[in-house]
Motif scaffolding. Structure first.
Motif, PDB file in Angstrom:
ATOM      1  N   THR A  66       0.994  -0.859   0.079  1.00  0.00           N
ATOM      2  CA  THR A  66       0.067  -0.353   0.383  1.00  0.00           C
ATOM      3  C   THR A  66       0.755   1.654  -0.002  1.00  0.00           C
ATOM      4  O   THR A  66       0.691   2.151  -0.876  1.00  0.00           O
ATOM      5  CB  THR A  66      -0.918  -0.325   1.265  1.00  0.00           C
ATOM      6  OG1 THR A  66      -1.877  -1.383   0.969  1.00  0.00           O
ATOM      7  CG2 THR A  66      -1.938   1.292   1.135  1.00  0.00           C
ATOM      8  N   SER A  67       1.799   1.455   0.808  1.00  0.00           N
ATOM      9  CA  SER A  67       3.019   2.146   1.090  1.00  0.00           C
ATOM     10  C   SER A  67       3.476   2.911  -0.558  1.00  0.00           C
ATOM     11  O   SER A  67       3.824   3.944  -0.786  1.00  0.00           O
ATOM     12  CB  SER A  67       4.091   1.993   1.878  1.00  0.00           C
ATOM     13  OG  SER A  67       4.903   1.137   1.628  1.00  0.00           O
ATOM     14  N   LEU A  68       3.412   0.883  -1.239  1.00  0.00           N
ATOM     15  CA  LEU A  68       4.208   1.962  -2.508  1.00  0.00           C
ATOM     16  C   LEU A  68       3.309   1.947  -3.476  1.00  0.00           C
ATOM     17  O   LEU A  68       3.476   3.276  -4.458  1.00  0.00           O
ATOM     18  CB  LEU A  68       5.324   0.158  -2.620  1.00  0.00           C
ATOM     19  CG  LEU A  68       5.845   0.134  -4.309  1.00  0.00           C
ATOM     20  CD1 LEU A  68       7.129   1.323  -4.267  1.00  0.00           C
ATOM     21  CD2 LEU A  68       6.106  -1.706  -4.590  1.00  0.00           C
ATOM     22  N   PHE A 182      -6.368  -3.452  -1.484  1.00  0.00           N
ATOM     23  CA  PHE A 182      -7.713  -3.509  -2.046  1.00  0.00           C
ATOM     24  C   PHE A 182      -7.556  -2.317  -0.315  1.00  0.00           C
ATOM     25  O   PHE A 182      -8.446  -1.193  -0.665  1.00  0.00           O
ATOM     26  CB  PHE A 182      -8.298  -4.574  -2.357  1.00  0.00           C
ATOM     27  CG  PHE A 182      -9.673  -3.708  -2.665  1.00  0.00           C
ATOM     28  CD1 PHE A 182      -9.683  -3.226  -3.693  1.00  0.00           C
ATOM     29  CD2 PHE A 182     -10.798  -3.951  -1.833  1.00  0.00           C
ATOM     30  CE1 PHE A 182     -10.841  -2.860  -4.318  1.00  0.00           C
ATOM     31  CE2 PHE A 182     -12.383  -2.911  -1.809  1.00  0.00           C
ATOM     32  CZ  PHE A 182     -12.282  -3.038  -3.363  1.00  0.00           C
ATOM     33  N   PHE A 183      -8.185  -3.118   0.679  1.00  0.00           N
ATOM     34  CA  PHE A 183      -8.906  -2.505   2.065  1.00  0.00           C
ATOM     35  C   PHE A 183      -8.457  -0.475   2.293  1.00  0.00           C
ATOM     36  O   PHE A 183      -8.731  -0.064   2.087  1.00  0.00           O
ATOM     37  CB  PHE A 183      -9.335  -2.760   2.825  1.00  0.00           C
ATOM     38  CG  PHE A 183     -10.829  -4.196   1.893  1.00  0.00           C
ATOM     39  CD1 PHE A 183     -11.671  -3.119   1.946  1.00  0.00           C
ATOM     40  CD2 PHE A 183     -10.447  -5.371   2.582  1.00  0.00           C
ATOM     41  CE1 PHE A 183     -12.854  -4.316   1.419  1.00  0.00           C
ATOM     42  CE2 PHE A 183     -11.778  -6.443   2.037  1.00  0.00           C
ATOM     43  CZ  PHE A 183     -12.905  -5.899   1.269  1.00  0.00           C
ATOM     44  N   PHE A 184      -7.203  -0.993   2.346  1.00  0.00           N
ATOM     45  CA  PHE A 184      -5.973  -0.355   3.184  1.00  0.00           C
ATOM     46  C   PHE A 184      -6.590   0.904   1.824  1.00  0.00           C
ATOM     47  O   PHE A 184      -6.193   2.524   2.246  1.00  0.00           O
ATOM     48  CB  PHE A 184      -4.759  -0.689   2.707  1.00  0.00           C
ATOM     49  CG  PHE A 184      -4.442  -1.612   4.139  1.00  0.00           C
ATOM     50  CD1 PHE A 184      -5.461  -1.038   5.017  1.00  0.00           C
ATOM     51  CD2 PHE A 184      -3.441  -2.428   4.330  1.00  0.00           C
ATOM     52  CE1 PHE A 184      -5.248  -1.871   6.424  1.00  0.00           C
ATOM     53  CE2 PHE A 184      -3.031  -2.498   5.232  1.00  0.00           C
ATOM     54  CZ  PHE A 184      -4.284  -3.058   5.908  1.00  0.00           C
ATOM     55  N   ALA A 211       0.790   7.521  13.200  1.00  0.00           N
ATOM     56  CA  ALA A 211       0.587   6.267  11.180  1.00  0.00           C
ATOM     57  C   ALA A 211       1.133   6.999  10.452  1.00  0.00           C
ATOM     58  O   ALA A 211       1.807   5.898   9.891  1.00  0.00           O
ATOM     59  CB  ALA A 211      -0.794   5.974  11.330  1.00  0.00           C
ATOM     60  N   GLU A 212       1.247   8.242  10.153  1.00  0.00           N
ATOM     61  CA  GLU A 212       1.288   8.884   8.792  1.00  0.00           C
ATOM     62  C   GLU A 212       3.160   8.868   8.971  1.00  0.00           C
ATOM     63  O   GLU A 212       3.773   8.790   7.671  1.00  0.00           O
ATOM     64  CB  GLU A 212       1.109  10.205   9.033  1.00  0.00           C
ATOM     65  CG  GLU A 212      -0.601  10.854   9.310  1.00  0.00           C
ATOM     66  CD  GLU A 212      -0.737  11.909   9.061  1.00  0.00           C
ATOM     67  OE1 GLU A 212      -0.433  12.928   9.317  1.00  0.00           O
ATOM     68  OE2 GLU A 212      -2.551  12.055   8.465  1.00  0.00           O
ATOM     69  N   ARG A 213       3.700   8.575   9.753  1.00  0.00           N
ATOM     70  CA  ARG A 213       5.150   8.714  10.242  1.00  0.00           C
ATOM     71  C   ARG A 213       5.390   7.911   9.598  1.00  0.00           C
ATOM     72  O   ARG A 213       6.459   7.992   8.778  1.00  0.00           O
ATOM     73  CB  ARG A 213       5.718   9.761  11.890  1.00  0.00           C
ATOM     74  CG  ARG A 213       7.201   9.582  11.353  1.00  0.00           C
ATOM     75  CD  ARG A 213       7.737  11.384  10.221  1.00  0.00           C
ATOM     76  NE  ARG A 213       7.909  12.751  10.736  1.00  0.00           N
ATOM     77  CZ  ARG A 213       8.121  12.710  11.393  1.00  0.00           C
ATOM     78  NH1 ARG A 213       9.235  12.507  12.032  1.00  0.00           N
ATOM     79  NH2 ARG A 213       7.816  13.894  11.828  1.00  0.00           N
ATOM     80  N   ALA A 214       5.458   7.311  10.227  1.00  0.00           N
ATOM     81  CA  ALA A 214       5.424   5.070   9.939  1.00  0.00           C
ATOM     82  C   ALA A 214       4.787   5.091   8.566  1.00  0.00           C
ATOM     83  O   ALA A 214       5.904   4.526   7.533  1.00  0.00           O
ATOM     84  CB  ALA A 214       4.996   4.590  11.186  1.00  0.00           C
ATOM     85  N   PHE A 215       4.029   5.273   8.259  1.00  0.00           N
ATOM     86  CA  PHE A 215       3.738   4.832   6.425  1.00  0.00           C
ATOM     87  C   PHE A 215       4.530   5.452   5.620  1.00  0.00           C
ATOM     88  O   PHE A 215       5.402   4.885   4.348  1.00  0.00           O
ATOM     89  CB  PHE A 215       1.578   5.637   6.402  1.00  0.00           C
ATOM     90  CG  PHE A 215       1.190   4.755   5.528  1.00  0.00           C
ATOM     91  CD1 PHE A 215       0.835   3.763   5.077  1.00  0.00           C
ATOM     92  CD2 PHE A 215       1.768   6.061   4.667  1.00  0.00           C
ATOM     93  CE1 PHE A 215       0.488   3.683   3.249  1.00  0.00           C
ATOM     94  CE2 PHE A 215       1.244   5.491   2.875  1.00  0.00           C
ATOM     95  CZ  PHE A 215       0.387   4.070   2.935  1.00  0.00           C
ATOM     96  N   ASP A 216       4.827   7.181   6.239  1.00  0.00           N
ATOM     97  CA  ASP A 216       5.727   7.766   5.325  1.00  0.00           C
ATOM     98  C   ASP A 216       7.128   6.749   5.295  1.00  0.00           C
ATOM     99  O   ASP A 216       7.910   6.709   4.004  1.00  0.00           O
ATOM    100  CB  ASP A 216       5.812   9.263   5.028  1.00  0.00           C
ATOM    101  CG  ASP A 216       4.558   9.865   4.806  1.00  0.00           C
ATOM    102  OD1 ASP A 216       4.335   8.920   4.681  1.00  0.00           O
ATOM    103  OD2 ASP A 216       4.557  10.645   5.815  1.00  0.00           O
TER     104      ASP A 216
END
Length: 367
Positions: A66-68, A182-184, A211-216
């Motif tokens: 998802t992050s990609l 898909f859900f993410f 969460a945003e910093r970890a995702f980034d």
């Protein structure tokens, strides 16, 4: 004796036992208890994640995927595509791309594996002749590696042909990870609102920021590493083809996969390429192959890494090495692959808790 004054009794100390200790000892004891408690909790969490790996691994892989792919969503939504359709199309492209890459890598490795294995044995024989007892140890290690590789290939082949247990687990995990992607992708923009609806305002903002910093951080690692892996594999494969090294496509596939395990993967894949060149073309070809590998690694370290990953993944090399070793010790090759992005995400959370400002890569996304 009668008439003598009894000695003065010592005054009783009614303080609590821990107050009788010097302040330095009390502080050391408090820190020791905190460290032991932290290690215990962390060990229990890791144990739970490993025991529940049938669910945790697909979740982590889905987050990485998802992050990609997440930047594709706002681009498609701005052009009038609904989020469900956009997520479905993105997943379809993901399946096609991953399937094509896996097929290409497996095909390259299967066709090149016999050449690489034979070349490694020849390289071991040459090193044994040149280096004496030390070369004999290297040859013995290469022979063991060749035997383990052949055993691994036969085991995987037999498992695919006659056993369905491993294949079923892989397919189930892959389907679960794809569904989560898909859900993410479809509902990821609602995560902040969901957190704010369950937690107090201040706590919710902290959780959302973490969460945003970890995702980034994971997104930066995945995009940067994938691009660097493609560039490294392309240049090394072309260089080996020019030198006429056998099994160059398979060696390029090893370089691509090794790029996801920092330091260790690059060293091992580069060493295999040099040894194969040594066995096939002699010392001169091996030196040229070593030059190609070192040149590509120098370009990666001095140009590609700072240019591509400096703004997203800021991990010290020592941190990366410790994370890779710890991940491999916990979950083998899969742990080594997932260690760095998970560590980057964790350090991103720590930076938020410390109040370090960061840059969000999804600031321009629609709500």
């Amino acid at each position: 004796m009668p008439g003598e004054t009894p000695p003065a009794r010592r005054q009783a100390d009614h303080r609590r036992p821990y107050l009788m200790l010097p302040p330095a000892v009390r502080a050391a004891a408090a820190w020791s208890a905190a460290v032991i408690l932290l290690i215990t909790v962390a060990s229990l969490v890791v144990f739970a994640l490993v025991e529940l790996r049938a669910a945790t691994v697909p979740v982590i892989l889905a987050l990485l995927g998802t992050s990609l792919l997440y930047p594709v969503m706002p681009w498609m939504v701005r052009r009038g595509v609904s989020r469900s359709v956009a997520a479905g199309l993105t997943c379809a492209v993901l399946v096609t791309a991953v399937g094509g890459v896996i097929a290409l890598l497996v095909n390259s490795l299967v066709h090149s594996a016999p050449q690489i294995a034979a070349a490694l044995q020849q390289a071991g024989d040459r090193l044994a002749e040149w280096l004496g007892p030390f070369g004999e140890k290297i040859r013995h290690a290469l022979d063991n590696a060749q035997g383990e590789t052949n055993s691994l290939i036969s085991t995987v082949t037999n498992g695919v042909l006659s056993g369905l247990g491993l294949a079923t687990q892989i397919i189930t995990g892959g389907v679960l990870a794809l569904a989560l992607v898909f859900f993410f992708l479809r509902d990821g923009h609602r995560t902040g609102d969901a957190v704010r609806s369950y937690l107090p305002a201040r706590s919710a903002e902290t959780v959302v920021a973490c969460a945003e910093r970890a995702f980034d951080a994971m997104a930066g690692f995945m995009r940067g590493t994938t691009l660097i892996a493609l560039i490294d594999a392309l240049f090394i494969t072309v260089g080996l083809l020019v030198l006429g090294v056998p099994g160059a496509p398979g060696l390029g596939a090893l370089v691509f996969m090794g790029a996801y395990i920092p330091f260790v993967g690059a060293f091992l894949s580069g060493a295999v390429a040099v040894l194969v060149a040594l066995a096939d073309g002699g010392l001169g070809t091996a030196v040229w192959a070593l030059g190609v590998v070192l040149a590509v690694q120098a370009i990666e370290g001095n140009i590609l890494q700072p240019l591509i990953q400096s703004r997203t993944v800021e991990l010290h090399p020592a941190t990366i090495m410790v994370a890779v070793v710890a991940g491999s010790g916990i979950a083998g090759i899969l742990g080594a692959l997932l260690a760095v992005p998970v560590c980057a995400a964790g350090l991103g959370v720590v930076s938020v808790l410390r109040g370090v400002p960061g840059r969000s890569e999804r600031g321009g996304e629609d709500g």
